[in-house]
Design a protein around this motif. Sequence first.
Motif, PDB file in Angstrom:
ATOM      1  N   VAL A  15       0.864  -1.182   0.000  1.00  0.00           N
ATOM      2  CA  VAL A  15       0.000   0.000   0.000  1.00  0.00           C
ATOM      3  C   VAL A  15       0.899   1.229   0.000  1.00  0.00           C
ATOM      4  O   VAL A  15       1.806   1.338   0.821  1.00  0.00           O
ATOM      5  CB  VAL A  15      -0.930   0.009   1.239  1.00  0.00           C
ATOM      6  CG1 VAL A  15      -1.750   1.285   1.281  1.00  0.00           C
ATOM      7  CG2 VAL A  15      -1.821  -1.229   1.256  1.00  0.00           C
ATOM      8  N   LEU A  16       0.653   2.129  -0.937  1.00  0.00           N
ATOM      9  CA  LEU A  16       1.453   3.342  -1.053  1.00  0.00           C
ATOM     10  C   LEU A  16       0.571   4.566  -0.883  1.00  0.00           C
ATOM     11  O   LEU A  16      -0.520   4.626  -1.448  1.00  0.00           O
ATOM     12  CB  LEU A  16       2.137   3.389  -2.422  1.00  0.00           C
ATOM     13  CG  LEU A  16       3.043   2.202  -2.752  1.00  0.00           C
ATOM     14  CD1 LEU A  16       3.523   2.299  -4.191  1.00  0.00           C
ATOM     15  CD2 LEU A  16       4.215   2.137  -1.803  1.00  0.00           C
ATOM     16  N   TYR A  17       1.057   5.528  -0.101  1.00  0.00           N
ATOM     17  CA  TYR A  17       0.368   6.801   0.083  1.00  0.00           C
ATOM     18  C   TYR A  17       1.349   7.920  -0.188  1.00  0.00           C
ATOM     19  O   TYR A  17       2.559   7.726  -0.152  1.00  0.00           O
ATOM     20  CB  TYR A  17      -0.187   6.928   1.515  1.00  0.00           C
ATOM     21  CG  TYR A  17      -1.508   6.241   1.700  1.00  0.00           C
ATOM     22  CD1 TYR A  17      -2.690   6.889   1.388  1.00  0.00           C
ATOM     23  CD2 TYR A  17      -1.576   4.942   2.172  1.00  0.00           C
ATOM     24  CE1 TYR A  17      -3.913   6.263   1.557  1.00  0.00           C
ATOM     25  CE2 TYR A  17      -2.791   4.303   2.341  1.00  0.00           C
ATOM     26  CZ  TYR A  17      -3.959   4.970   2.031  1.00  0.00           C
ATOM     27  OH  TYR A  17      -5.165   4.352   2.192  1.00  0.00           O
ATOM     28  N   PHE A  18       0.821   9.113  -0.403  1.00  0.00           N
ATOM     29  CA  PHE A  18       1.654  10.257  -0.721  1.00  0.00           C
ATOM     30  C   PHE A  18       2.091  11.051   0.503  1.00  0.00           C
ATOM     31  O   PHE A  18       2.855  11.979   0.379  1.00  0.00           O
ATOM     32  CB  PHE A  18       0.940  11.184  -1.707  1.00  0.00           C
ATOM     33  CG  PHE A  18       0.690  10.529  -3.032  1.00  0.00           C
ATOM     34  CD1 PHE A  18       1.732  10.195  -3.857  1.00  0.00           C
ATOM     35  CD2 PHE A  18      -0.591  10.218  -3.427  1.00  0.00           C
ATOM     36  CE1 PHE A  18       1.519   9.581  -5.077  1.00  0.00           C
ATOM     37  CE2 PHE A  18      -0.820   9.607  -4.648  1.00  0.00           C
ATOM     38  CZ  PHE A  18       0.240   9.288  -5.469  1.00  0.00           C
ATOM     39  N   SER A  19       1.586  10.703   1.669  1.00  0.00           N
ATOM     40  CA  SER A  19       1.992  11.467   2.851  1.00  0.00           C
ATOM     41  C   SER A  19       2.075  10.576   4.076  1.00  0.00           C
ATOM     42  O   SER A  19       1.351   9.582   4.213  1.00  0.00           O
ATOM     43  CB  SER A  19       1.024  12.625   3.116  1.00  0.00           C
ATOM     44  OG  SER A  19      -0.130  12.172   3.781  1.00  0.00           O
ATOM     45  N   ASP A  20       2.949  10.965   4.999  1.00  0.00           N
ATOM     46  CA  ASP A  20       3.085  10.252   6.265  1.00  0.00           C
ATOM     47  C   ASP A  20       1.834  10.402   7.118  1.00  0.00           C
ATOM     48  O   ASP A  20       1.510   9.528   7.916  1.00  0.00           O
ATOM     49  CB  ASP A  20       4.305  10.774   7.037  1.00  0.00           C
ATOM     50  CG  ASP A  20       5.611  10.409   6.345  1.00  0.00           C
ATOM     51  OD1 ASP A  20       5.670   9.341   5.707  1.00  0.00           O
ATOM     52  OD2 ASP A  20       6.573  11.186   6.452  1.00  0.00           O
ATOM     53  N   VAL A  21       1.121  11.509   6.939  1.00  0.00           N
ATOM     54  CA  VAL A  21      -0.114  11.738   7.695  1.00  0.00           C
ATOM     55  C   VAL A  21      -1.137  10.655   7.346  1.00  0.00           C
ATOM     56  O   VAL A  21      -1.775  10.080   8.231  1.00  0.00           O
ATOM     57  CB  VAL A  21      -0.686  13.147   7.400  1.00  0.00           C
ATOM     58  CG1 VAL A  21      -2.048  13.318   8.035  1.00  0.00           C
ATOM     59  CG2 VAL A  21       0.280  14.215   7.874  1.00  0.00           C
ATOM     60  N   GLU A  22      -1.285  10.366   6.049  1.00  0.00           N
ATOM     61  CA  GLU A  22      -2.224   9.323   5.629  1.00  0.00           C
ATOM     62  C   GLU A  22      -1.789   7.952   6.147  1.00  0.00           C
ATOM     63  O   GLU A  22      -2.616   7.158   6.598  1.00  0.00           O
ATOM     64  CB  GLU A  22      -2.330   9.296   4.101  1.00  0.00           C
ATOM     65  CG  GLU A  22      -3.011  10.523   3.535  1.00  0.00           C
ATOM     66  CD  GLU A  22      -3.039  10.516   2.025  1.00  0.00           C
ATOM     67  OE1 GLU A  22      -4.018   9.996   1.476  1.00  0.00           O
ATOM     68  OE2 GLU A  22      -2.069  11.032   1.431  1.00  0.00           O
ATOM     69  N   ILE A  23      -0.509   7.680   6.089  1.00  0.00           N
ATOM     70  CA  ILE A  23      -0.003   6.392   6.589  1.00  0.00           C
ATOM     71  C   ILE A  23      -0.287   6.264   8.076  1.00  0.00           C
ATOM     72  O   ILE A  23      -0.711   5.195   8.543  1.00  0.00           O
ATOM     73  CB  ILE A  23       1.499   6.241   6.276  1.00  0.00           C
ATOM     74  CG1 ILE A  23       1.671   5.964   4.778  1.00  0.00           C
ATOM     75  CG2 ILE A  23       2.119   5.123   7.119  1.00  0.00           C
ATOM     76  CD1 ILE A  23       3.088   5.791   4.331  1.00  0.00           C
ATOM     77  N   GLN A  24      -0.084   7.325   8.830  1.00  0.00           N
ATOM     78  CA  GLN A  24      -0.356   7.284  10.269  1.00  0.00           C
ATOM     79  C   GLN A  24      -1.833   6.976  10.530  1.00  0.00           C
ATOM     80  O   GLN A  24      -2.154   6.185  11.407  1.00  0.00           O
ATOM     81  CB  GLN A  24       0.052   8.606  10.936  1.00  0.00           C
ATOM     82  CG  GLN A  24      -0.089   8.583  12.441  1.00  0.00           C
ATOM     83  CD  GLN A  24       0.735   7.488  13.097  1.00  0.00           C
ATOM     84  OE1 GLN A  24       1.856   7.211  12.683  1.00  0.00           O
ATOM     85  NE2 GLN A  24       0.180   6.840  14.095  1.00  0.00           N
ATOM     86  N   LYS A  25      -2.727   7.583   9.755  1.00  0.00           N
ATOM     87  CA  LYS A  25      -4.159   7.324   9.933  1.00  0.00           C
ATOM     88  C   LYS A  25      -4.493   5.861   9.632  1.00  0.00           C
ATOM     89  O   LYS A  25      -5.283   5.236  10.336  1.00  0.00           O
ATOM     90  CB  LYS A  25      -4.985   8.259   9.052  1.00  0.00           C
ATOM     91  CG  LYS A  25      -4.988   9.674   9.558  1.00  0.00           C
ATOM     92  CD  LYS A  25      -5.892  10.556   8.751  1.00  0.00           C
ATOM     93  CE  LYS A  25      -5.863  11.952   9.328  1.00  0.00           C
ATOM     94  NZ  LYS A  25      -6.890  12.801   8.825  1.00  0.00           N
ATOM     95  N   ILE A  26      -3.866   5.313   8.604  1.00  0.00           N
ATOM     96  CA  ILE A  26      -4.094   3.910   8.262  1.00  0.00           C
ATOM     97  C   ILE A  26      -3.555   3.009   9.371  1.00  0.00           C
ATOM     98  O   ILE A  26      -4.209   2.035   9.776  1.00  0.00           O
ATOM     99  CB  ILE A  26      -3.441   3.563   6.895  1.00  0.00           C
ATOM    100  CG1 ILE A  26      -4.130   4.327   5.768  1.00  0.00           C
ATOM    101  CG2 ILE A  26      -3.468   2.063   6.642  1.00  0.00           C
ATOM    102  CD1 ILE A  26      -5.601   4.022   5.571  1.00  0.00           C
ATOM    103  N   LYS A  27      -2.377   3.331   9.900  1.00  0.00           N
ATOM    104  CA  LYS A  27      -1.793   2.526  10.985  1.00  0.00           C
ATOM    105  C   LYS A  27      -2.675   2.565  12.232  1.00  0.00           C
ATOM    106  O   LYS A  27      -2.782   1.567  12.949  1.00  0.00           O
ATOM    107  CB  LYS A  27      -0.380   2.995  11.295  1.00  0.00           C
ATOM    108  CG  LYS A  27       0.622   2.580  10.241  1.00  0.00           C
ATOM    109  CD  LYS A  27       2.034   3.019  10.598  1.00  0.00           C
ATOM    110  CE  LYS A  27       3.019   2.508   9.565  1.00  0.00           C
ATOM    111  NZ  LYS A  27       4.400   2.930   9.854  1.00  0.00           N
TER     112      LYS A  27
END
Length: 142
Positions: A15-27
């Motif tokens: 899974v790839l996202y363009f921002s660390d903010v989005e990754i944090q929300k997914i985590k």
Amino acid sequence: MEKLEKEILPQMDSVLYFSDVEIQKIKEMKLKIKDIDTVPLYVFDNPSGIKYNAEKRHDIMFIGGYNHAPNQDAAKWLINEIMPRVWNKKPDIKIHLVGSNMPQDLYDMASQYKNIIIDGFLSDEELNELYKKIKISFIPLN
């Protein structure tokens, strides 16, 4: 959207996202995702060759894929809520609407204003030329 993400993301190999903010929300959703990482939006091949002189630039660009309803809403909000304030102080400023799948209601809305230019889909070369003239660009991300 979150329901869909919870269903689909654990099934992906990566899974790839363009921002660390989005990754944090997914985590924070505590899904069992095999691999998750960020991807830079764009990296210039020759950043030293880019020259920006704000004094020589003019106008505003809104760029997005218009088949995505939030992008349509954002463009309409910009036109209806923000641009009248801009035009009140700088009546000669134009806004360029750039992107694929422009809906008819945006064409209709633009026809009511002399300062809205619908460029629609542009080739990379055309977009690059427009970027050289634009002072401000809006790129909706959600």
